[in-house]
Design an enzyme around this catalytic site. Structure first.
Site, PDB file in Angstrom:
ATOM      1  CE  LYS A  10      -3.722  -2.579   2.079  1.00  0.00           C
ATOM      2  NZ  LYS A  10      -4.303  -3.151   3.288  1.00  0.00           N
ATOM      3  CG  ASP A  43     -10.238  -1.201   4.672  1.00  0.00           C
ATOM      4  OD1 ASP A  43      -9.967  -1.476   3.482  1.00  0.00           O
ATOM      5  OD2 ASP A  43      -9.527  -1.543   5.642  1.00  0.00           O
ATOM      6  CD  GLN A 103      -3.429  -4.779   6.436  1.00  0.00           C
ATOM      7  OE1 GLN A 103      -3.299  -3.830   5.684  1.00  0.00           O
ATOM      8  NE2 GLN A 103      -4.064  -5.877   6.076  1.00  0.00           N
TER       9      GLN A 103
END
Ligand code: NDP
Length: 282
Positions: free
Chosen positions: A52, A119, A96
């Site tokens: 990322k 997300d 994460q």
């Protein structure tokens, strides 16, 4: 023989477009930034976070990485999230997963400002997806919609079967297909007659997490088959949920693993970050 859906190529096109828009925003004095928080040293998570970071840099998005010790407390993490929520240089926040056992994932995800929730796991964004009035979409299902779009297969009126009902893939996937007027069936571990149900699908999405789970007899000839799975086979090689060798001659379109859904997920994260920056800047 089926047509391969090239996730690498399609994701490269998405990223190119994002990079162009990032430049255009910079010219208007707006910089785009993504904060990625990793707690602990799970090897797979480290790889994802590294990818990322590199993708952000390649697209001109400022990458703010927070690599925290496994011993970080829930309170400390909540304080960081709160600080990032208020930081104007941060347009998107990604924590994460999985988090260490002593931290409650739901509490953390719910603390992220929904407008920075790239997300799209926050209940506000989940609810918006449900009613079809969304800005930010979960990255994997959003990427799959682009892959289906690239095939030219019309979703409207088609039988769509999603195997898997997780909050991050299966459920939002089903909603997005429904919004496009697909006739959607969601299957899971208690589903009876899975083989017959899958075999009726014009569009089959496999998000099970079991290597080579979808076999040729589960696929309607000519169907579009989307393989979300990321598993290891007996030889330790990365493979999907679909038995590619067996299904490929039957399907009309199929995503490979690697090179299918995976690259789209990260491209969509970049697109969401850009979208968040645009929304936050009116
Ligand atoms: P989960 O483990 O959260 O969900 C798996 C789903 O599969 C569950 O709904 C489960 O049913 C269902 N399932 C399990 N066994 C069967 C069975 N025998 N028959 C029918 N359904 C079954 O996984 P995720 O949704 O998070 O991920 C799925 C896969 O996708 C994984 O391999 C993951 O690594 C991969 N993935 C890939 C991404 C990418 O970018 N390429 C991104 C995210 C995930 P039940 O609910 O009843 O338990």
């Amino acid at each position: 023989m089926s047509q391969l859906i090239d996730g690498k190529l399609i994701s490269a096109q998405v990223k190119e477009q994002v990079a162009k828009e990032v430049v255009s925003l910079k010219q208007q004095g707006i910089s785009v930034g993504l904060a990625v928080v990793l707690v602990g040293d799970d090897p797979a998570s480290k790889i994802y976070v590294g990818n990322k970071h590199r993708t952000c840099e390649a697209l001109g998005i400022a990458s703010h990485q927070y690599l925290l010790a496994a011993s970080t407390t829930q309170q400390e993490l909540l304080e960081l999230v709160s600080q990032l929520n208020q930081d104007p240089a941060v347009n998107g926040i990604l924590v994460q997963l999985p988090l260490p056992k002593h931290i409650d994932e739901t509490t953390i995800l719910n603390a992220i400002d929904p407008s920075k929730d790239v997300d799209a796991f926050h209940p506000v964004n989940v609810g918006k997806i449900m009613i079809g009035n969304f800005d930010l979409l979960p990255c994997t299902p959003a990427g799959i919609m682009d892959l289906i779009d690239a095939t030219g297969v019309e979703i409207s009126g088609k039988r769509c079967v999603v195997v898997g009902r997780s909050n991050i893939v299966g459920k939002p996937m089903a909603m997005l297909l429904l919004h496009e007027n697909g006739t959607v069936t969601v299957c899971h571990s208690r589903t009876k007659n899975l083989q017959q149900i899958c075999r009726r699908a014009d569009i089959l999405v496999a998000a099970v997490g079991k290597a080579k789970f979808v076999t040729a007899d589960m696929v309607k000839p000519g169907a579009a088959v989307i393989d979300v799975g990321m598993n290891r086979d007996e030889a330790g090689k990365l493979c999907g949920d679909v038995d590619f060798e067996a299904v490929e001659p039957v399907a009309g379109y199929i995503t490979p693993v690697p090179g299918g859904v995976g690259p789209m997920t990260i491209a969509m994260l970049m697109q969401n970050t850009l979208m968040a920056a645009k929304l936050q800047n009116g």
